[in-house]
Design a protein around this motif. Structure first.
Motif, mmCIF file in Angstrom:
data_model
loop_
_atom_site.group_PDB
_atom_site.id
_atom_site.type_symbol
_atom_site.label_atom_id
_atom_site.label_comp_id
_atom_site.label_asym_id
_atom_site.label_seq_id
_atom_site.Cartn_x
_atom_site.Cartn_y
_atom_site.Cartn_z
ATOM 1 N N THR A 61 0.827 -1.217 0.000
ATOM 2 C CA THR A 61 0.000 0.000 0.000
ATOM 3 C C THR A 61 0.857 1.261 0.000
ATOM 4 O O THR A 61 0.341 2.349 -0.206
ATOM 5 C CB THR A 61 -0.924 0.061 1.239
ATOM 6 N N SER A 83 -8.158 4.501 -1.068
ATOM 7 C CA SER A 83 -8.785 3.273 -1.552
ATOM 8 C C SER A 83 -7.890 2.559 -2.568
ATOM 9 O O SER A 83 -7.687 1.346 -2.489
ATOM 10 C CB SER A 83 -10.142 3.607 -2.171
ATOM 11 N N ILE A 99 -4.900 0.944 -0.807
ATOM 12 C CA ILE A 99 -5.259 -0.275 -0.070
ATOM 13 C C ILE A 99 -5.473 -1.435 -1.031
ATOM 14 O O ILE A 99 -5.090 -2.573 -0.735
ATOM 15 C CB ILE A 99 -6.503 -0.033 0.821
ATOM 16 N N GLU A 100 -6.052 -1.157 -2.190
ATOM 17 C CA GLU A 100 -6.276 -2.212 -3.187
ATOM 18 C C GLU A 100 -4.984 -2.947 -3.549
ATOM 19 O O GLU A 100 -5.014 -4.131 -3.857
ATOM 20 C CB GLU A 100 -6.903 -1.635 -4.462
ATOM 21 N N VAL A 110 -4.660 -5.868 -1.118
ATOM 22 C CA VAL A 110 -5.850 -6.671 -0.826
ATOM 23 C C VAL A 110 -5.598 -8.169 -0.938
ATOM 24 O O VAL A 110 -6.039 -8.949 -0.093
ATOM 25 C CB VAL A 110 -7.045 -6.238 -1.709
ATOM 26 N N LEU A 146 -8.662 -4.019 5.587
ATOM 27 C CA LEU A 146 -9.867 -4.373 4.835
ATOM 28 C C LEU A 146 -11.098 -3.647 5.391
ATOM 29 O O LEU A 146 -12.040 -3.359 4.642
ATOM 30 C CB LEU A 146 -10.077 -5.886 4.842
ATOM 31 N N ARG A 164 -11.000 -0.304 3.782
ATOM 32 C CA ARG A 164 -11.428 -0.481 2.386
ATOM 33 C C ARG A 164 -12.957 -0.577 2.292
ATOM 34 O O ARG A 164 -13.588 0.092 1.465
ATOM 35 C CB ARG A 164 -10.793 -1.747 1.813
#
Length: 182
Positions: free
Chosen positions: A48, A69, A72-73, A76, A97, A100
């Motif tokens: 991240t 966002s 963070i993806e 994931v 998560l 997210r």
């Protein structure tokens, strides 16, 4: 193994992401679920481009949530692998998560993730107060409860969590105030 992981965390703090990843990757296939899950969570956070959990905080301007966002993806896959491991709690992955899901306005899912994270963070307050992750988890869980309420039974818990999070130093971003109290 623990020394290898700690060195990777130090390198992450210093911005040495490539070197940190080299140390963490082999640990993500370890047979011990705790070592594997912790390393997957660490690698997810590394991907991240944040150095600490407390940096996964909601931006003051709602227009800036897309950047958080998107970042963070990037982690994931590792976060989801960590929470799927048997016999491992994955509090760091659950926290990420949760943020997210919160950003996606999936407050029930966020609530579940923040509840897991907070149950772990609360047992080790001296560790998670350093970067503010404990207070953020309290605040975000409280907000998730309020924003996902379908009954008034959880309102008291939500208010207590929000209050405790704010008292501890977490900040409530302006764009959430209106949707929280409506």
């Amino acid at each position: 193994i623990e020394t290898q992981r700690r060195l990777a965390l130090c390198l992450r703090q210093l911005g040495e992401a490539d070197r940190a990843e080299q140390l963490l990757k082999p640990l993500t296939t370890h047979s011990n679920p705790e070592i594997r899950g912790t390393s997957l969570s660490d690698l997810g956070l590394l991907k991240t481009h944040y150095r600490r959990l407390g940096e996964l905080s909601l931006p003051a301007d709602r227009a800036d949530t897309r950047q958080l966002s998107d970042r963070i993806e990037c982690g994931v896959s590792e976060f989801e692998q960590a929470i799927s491991l048997p016999l491992f709690q994955a509090p760091h992955a659950h926290f990420a998560l949760g943020v997210r899901a919160f950003l996606a306005e999936d407050y029930l899912t966020a609530r579940t993730h923040f509840d897991y994270a907070l149950s772990w963070f609360s047992g080790r307050p001296s560790v998670y107060q350093i970067d503010g992750a404990l207070e953020l988890a309290r605040l975000y869980l409280g907000l998730s409860i309020v924003l996902s309420l379908d009954t008034t039974s959880a309102l008291e818990r939500a208010c207590d969590l929000i209050s405790t999070g704010l008292d501890g130093g977490a900040r409530l971003v302006p764009w959430l105030v209106r949707s929280t109290i409506e």
